[in-house]
Motif scaffolding. Structure first.
Motif, PDB file in Angstrom:
ATOM      1  N   VAL A 126     -29.061   9.419  -5.247  1.00 14.26           N
ATOM      2  CA  VAL A 126     -28.608  10.724  -5.722  1.00 14.26           C
ATOM      3  C   VAL A 126     -28.073  11.555  -4.561  1.00 14.26           C
ATOM      4  CG1 VAL A 126     -29.366  12.935  -6.679  1.00 14.26           C
ATOM      5  CG2 VAL A 126     -30.091  10.792  -7.747  1.00 14.26           C
ATOM      6  N   GLN A 127     -28.786  11.510  -3.437  1.00 14.33           N
ATOM      7  CA  GLN A 127     -28.345  12.257  -2.266  1.00 14.33           C
ATOM      8  C   GLN A 127     -26.990  11.753  -1.770  1.00 14.33           C
ATOM      9  OE1 GLN A 127     -31.159  12.156   0.990  1.00 14.33           O
ATOM     10  NE2 GLN A 127     -30.041  13.688   2.184  1.00 14.33           N
ATOM     11  N   ALA A 128     -26.833  10.444  -1.765  1.00  6.28           N
ATOM     12  CA  ALA A 128     -25.562   9.860  -1.336  1.00  6.28           C
ATOM     13  C   ALA A 128     -24.440  10.227  -2.303  1.00  6.28           C
ATOM     14  CB  ALA A 128     -25.705   8.342  -1.227  1.00  6.28           C
ATOM     15  N   ALA A 129     -24.756  10.226  -3.588  1.00  3.00           N
ATOM     16  CA  ALA A 129     -23.747  10.563  -4.595  1.00  3.00           C
ATOM     17  C   ALA A 129     -23.302  12.014  -4.465  1.00  3.00           C
ATOM     18  CB  ALA A 129     -24.302  10.302  -5.995  1.00  3.00           C
ATOM     19  N   ASN A 130     -24.263  12.910  -4.203  1.00  4.76           N
ATOM     20  CA  ASN A 130     -23.918  14.323  -4.041  1.00  4.76           C
ATOM     21  C   ASN A 130     -22.990  14.528  -2.849  1.00  4.76           C
ATOM     22  OD1 ASN A 130     -25.446  15.100  -6.235  1.00  4.76           O
ATOM     23  ND2 ASN A 130     -27.267  15.568  -5.034  1.00  4.76           N
ATOM     24  N   ALA A 131     -23.228  13.777  -1.788  1.00  5.92           N
ATOM     25  CA  ALA A 131     -22.377  13.885  -0.598  1.00  5.92           C
ATOM     26  C   ALA A 131     -20.982  13.318  -0.868  1.00  5.92           C
ATOM     27  CB  ALA A 131     -23.029  13.152   0.573  1.00  5.92           C
ATOM     28  N   TRP A 132     -20.932  12.270  -1.678  1.00  7.15           N
ATOM     29  CA  TRP A 132     -19.648  11.608  -1.968  1.00  7.15           C
ATOM     30  C   TRP A 132     -18.785  12.414  -2.936  1.00  7.15           C
ATOM     31  CZ3 TRP A 132     -18.039   9.565  -6.746  1.00  7.15           C
ATOM     32  CH2 TRP A 132     -16.848   8.828  -6.709  1.00  7.15           C
ATOM     33  N   ALA A 133     -19.459  12.961  -3.937  1.00  3.78           N
ATOM     34  CA  ALA A 133     -18.713  13.646  -5.003  1.00  3.78           C
ATOM     35  C   ALA A 133     -18.315  15.047  -4.572  1.00  3.78           C
ATOM     36  CB  ALA A 133     -19.544  13.695  -6.283  1.00  3.78           C
ATOM     37  N   THR A 134     -17.516  15.128  -3.542  1.00  2.99           N
ATOM     38  CA  THR A 134     -17.064  16.430  -3.056  1.00  2.99           C
ATOM     39  C   THR A 134     -15.934  16.950  -3.933  1.00  2.99           C
ATOM     40  OG1 THR A 134     -15.474  15.386  -1.579  1.00  2.99           O
ATOM     41  CG2 THR A 134     -17.648  15.862  -0.673  1.00  2.99           C
ATOM     42  N   LYS A 135     -15.760  18.224  -3.921  1.00  5.55           N
ATOM     43  CA  LYS A 135     -14.752  18.834  -4.782  1.00  5.55           C
ATOM     44  C   LYS A 135     -13.329  18.549  -4.333  1.00  5.55           C
ATOM     45  CE  LYS A 135     -15.064  23.318  -2.457  1.00  5.55           C
ATOM     46  NZ  LYS A 135     -15.389  24.739  -2.651  1.00  5.55           N
ATOM     47  N   GLN A 136     -13.159  18.031  -3.110  1.00  2.33           N
ATOM     48  CA  GLN A 136     -11.810  17.728  -2.661  1.00  2.33           C
ATOM     49  C   GLN A 136     -11.279  16.409  -3.207  1.00  2.33           C
ATOM     50  OE1 GLN A 136     -14.278  18.607  -0.429  1.00  2.33           O
ATOM     51  NE2 GLN A 136     -13.612  20.717  -0.082  1.00  2.33           N
ATOM     52  N   THR A 137     -12.152  15.577  -3.761  1.00  2.65           N
ATOM     53  CA  THR A 137     -11.724  14.235  -4.161  1.00  2.65           C
ATOM     54  C   THR A 137     -11.664  14.023  -5.662  1.00  2.65           C
ATOM     55  OG1 THR A 137     -14.025  13.484  -3.912  1.00  2.65           O
ATOM     56  CG2 THR A 137     -12.553  13.174  -2.046  1.00  2.65           C
ATOM     57  N   GLY A 138     -12.010  15.007  -6.458  1.00  2.00           N
ATOM     58  CA  GLY A 138     -11.971  14.844  -7.902  1.00  2.00           C
ATOM     59  C   GLY A 138     -12.719  15.967  -8.597  1.00  2.00           C
ATOM     60  N   HIS A 139     -12.804  15.881  -9.903  1.00  2.00           N
ATOM     61  CA  HIS A 139     -13.504  16.888 -10.706  1.00  2.00           C
ATOM     62  C   HIS A 139     -14.952  16.460 -10.881  1.00  2.00           C
ATOM     63  CE1 HIS A 139     -14.359  19.872 -13.674  1.00  2.00           C
ATOM     64  NE2 HIS A 139     -14.563  18.976 -14.618  1.00  2.00           N
ATOM     65  N   ARG A 140     -15.864  17.288 -10.404  1.00  2.00           N
ATOM     66  CA  ARG A 140     -17.285  16.923 -10.423  1.00  2.00           C
ATOM     67  C   ARG A 140     -17.909  17.084 -11.808  1.00  2.00           C
ATOM     68  NH1 ARG A 140     -19.660  20.719  -5.987  1.00  2.00           N
ATOM     69  NH2 ARG A 140     -18.023  22.046  -6.853  1.00  2.00           N
ATOM     70  N   VAL A 141     -18.664  16.066 -12.214  1.00  2.00           N
ATOM     71  CA  VAL A 141     -19.408  16.082 -13.477  1.00  2.00           C
ATOM     72  C   VAL A 141     -20.736  15.377 -13.246  1.00  2.00           C
ATOM     73  CG1 VAL A 141     -17.330  16.078 -14.919  1.00  2.00           C
ATOM     74  CG2 VAL A 141     -18.374  13.908 -14.235  1.00  2.00           C
ATOM     75  N   ASP A 142     -21.615  15.447 -14.222  1.00  2.00           N
ATOM     76  CA  ASP A 142     -22.870  14.698 -14.165  1.00  2.00           C
ATOM     77  C   ASP A 142     -22.684  13.347 -14.837  1.00  2.00           C
ATOM     78  OD1 ASP A 142     -24.177  16.765 -12.874  1.00  2.00           O
ATOM     79  OD2 ASP A 142     -24.854  17.701 -14.741  1.00  2.00           O
ATOM     80  N   CYS A 143     -23.174  12.314 -14.206  1.00  2.00           N
ATOM     81  CA  CYS A 143     -23.039  10.963 -14.750  1.00  2.00           C
ATOM     82  C   CYS A 143     -23.822  10.838 -16.057  1.00  2.00           C
ATOM     83  CB  CYS A 143     -23.552   9.950 -13.729  1.00  2.00           C
ATOM     84  SG  CYS A 143     -23.566   8.247 -14.343  1.00  2.00           S
ATOM     85  N   PRO A 144     -23.219  10.288 -17.116  1.00  2.00           N
ATOM     86  CA  PRO A 144     -23.923  10.151 -18.395  1.00  2.00           C
ATOM     87  C   PRO A 144     -25.034   9.103 -18.358  1.00  2.00           C
ATOM     88  CG  PRO A 144     -21.786   9.078 -18.500  1.00  2.00           C
ATOM     89  CD  PRO A 144     -21.820   9.820 -17.203  1.00  2.00           C
ATOM     90  N   ALA A 145     -25.061   8.277 -17.315  1.00  2.00           N
ATOM     91  CA  ALA A 145     -26.087   7.235 -17.224  1.00  2.00           C
ATOM     92  C   ALA A 145     -27.270   7.661 -16.361  1.00  2.00           C
ATOM     93  CB  ALA A 145     -25.475   5.946 -16.680  1.00  2.00           C
ATOM     94  N   CYS A 146     -26.996   8.242 -15.188  1.00  2.00           N
ATOM     95  CA  CYS A 146     -28.081   8.564 -14.261  1.00  2.00           C
ATOM     96  C   CYS A 146     -28.210  10.050 -13.948  1.00  2.00           C
ATOM     97  CB  CYS A 146     -27.907   7.778 -12.957  1.00  2.00           C
ATOM     98  SG  CYS A 146     -26.481   8.293 -11.962  1.00  2.00           S
ATOM     99  N   GLY A 147     -27.241  10.834 -14.355  1.00  2.00           N
ATOM    100  CA  GLY A 147     -27.310  12.269 -14.129  1.00  2.00           C
ATOM    101  C   GLY A 147     -26.877  12.718 -12.751  1.00  2.00           C
ATOM    102  N   SER A 148     -26.465  11.816 -11.901  1.00  2.00           N
ATOM    103  CA  SER A 148     -26.042  12.168 -10.551  1.00  2.00           C
ATOM    104  C   SER A 148     -24.663  12.815 -10.573  1.00  2.00           C
ATOM    105  CB  SER A 148     -26.006  10.922  -9.664  1.00  2.00           C
ATOM    106  OG  SER A 148     -27.256  10.273  -9.642  1.00  2.00           O
ATOM    107  N   ARG A 149     -24.353  13.524  -9.489  1.00  2.00           N
ATOM    108  CA  ARG A 149     -23.014  14.097  -9.382  1.00  2.00           C
ATOM    109  C   ARG A 149     -22.012  12.972  -9.208  1.00  2.00           C
ATOM    110  NH1 ARG A 149     -22.015  18.545 -11.547  1.00  2.00           N
ATOM    111  NH2 ARG A 149     -20.976  19.798  -9.962  1.00  2.00           N
TER     112      ARG A 149
END
Length: 320
Positions: free
Chosen positions: A212-235
């Protein structure tokens, strides 16, 4: 035979042209509320009801007149004939009955279309007549595909098309949403989500926390539209294709550019779930449009020299 009593002018109450005028009014308002989803849904319900009534009145205005216990004075009114009843007030049939009659008259207006339309009206009634915020949990991708499909069918009964009530850009999006909704194979993606969810829940708690921590770091706002994953809830991120022209406004002495996007792909690095295609994204409620936002100083935005100046970073997290 000689007719001794001829119908008069159709009153505005049930005149199809008058009803059509309100359709155009509500369509304009609906399209202007993209940034406030609940308002857009509310105005869409007003558009849909008047479009349905216009379609029925286009067959004949008397089809909108209430009879039953109210008698037939409303039918006479629809025919433009004089009413002898004192304190007369014309009464229309309920909107649910409008949909029922359209279903009987037009084969292309299916029971599924009628069911969606009735449900959309029920939400509007809940919004208007109760303390419940009926549209707050209804993002655009949950109603727009079937809404636009129903509008397409109703418009066709009058020889009209979506382009008669929508902008060209919105027509293009609407057609993609209708096609995506009709793709029955897209439902299989729900199985993929459940499979990834099961694997995710089977991982040790400390491993999930690190992912989850790695996903939050990866899912930055500069690279796409952030949402919560429907499977695991991660960013996670939704990617899309631009639709329509860039909207330019002046806000707080800054020039603001917004570009609307229609989702085309999704990725979560925490549970490795990936989804491609609008129809599959709509099936798991990831089909909402989003926009990117860029801000510029006016003197730089309108400068003619050095086009490669540094602007503010993009923000792709403005849902519609």
């Amino acid at each position: 035979m000689k007719k001794t009593l001829k119908p008069g002018e159709t009153p505005a109450t049930w005149d199809p042209e008058a009803l059509w005028g309100k359709v155009l009014r509500y369509s304009e308002t609906m399209l202007s509320r993209k940034e406030i989803p609940w308002e857009q849904a509310f105005w869409s319900s007003l558009l849909l009801e008047h479009l349905a009534r216009a379609a029925l009145a286009n067959v004949h205005p008397t089809l909108l007149a209430e009879t039953g216990k109210a008698g037939w004075s409303s039918q006479l009114h629809a025919l433009g004939l004089p009413i002898k009843e004192s304190k007369f007030s014309p009464r229309s049939i309920s909107v649910s009955e409008v949909f029922n009659r359209l279903k009987e008259l037009f084969a292309d207006f299916t029971p599924e279309d009628a069911a969606f339309c009735s449900a959309h009206m029920n939400l509007r009634n809940t919004e208007v007549h109760t303390g419940e915020a009926a549209y707050d949990d209804r993002p655009p991708d949950t109603w727009q595909p079937k809404f636009y499909k129903s509008c397409t069918v109703l418009l066709a009964t009058m020889g009209l098309e979506l382009k008669d009530i929508l902008t060209p850009d919105e027509v293009a999006v609407a057609e993609q949403l209708i096609a995506a909704d009709s793709d029955k194979s897209s439902a299989a993606v729900k199985g993929d989500v459940e499979a990834h969810k099961k694997v995710w829940q089977g991982k040790p708690a400390d491993e999930r926390a690190n992912l989850v921590q790695a996903a939050n770091a990866w899912a930055t706002k500069q690279t796409g539209h952030r949402v919560d994953c429907p499977a695991c809830g991660s960013r996670s991120l939704v990617f899309g294709e631009p639709v329509g022209a860039i909207d330019v406004t002046l806000e707080d002495n800054m020039v603001v550019e917004r570009q609307e996007y229609l989702p085309s792909a999704f990725e979560c690095v925490a549970c490795d779930l990936k989804i491609s295609g609008l129809s599959r994204l709509v099936a798991v409620e990831l089909g909402n449009r989003f926009s990117s936002k860029s801000e510029f100083y006016p003197e730089d935005y309108y400068a003619t020299e050095d086009p490669d100046w540094g602007a503010f970073e993009e923000d792709n997290n403005e849902p519609f």
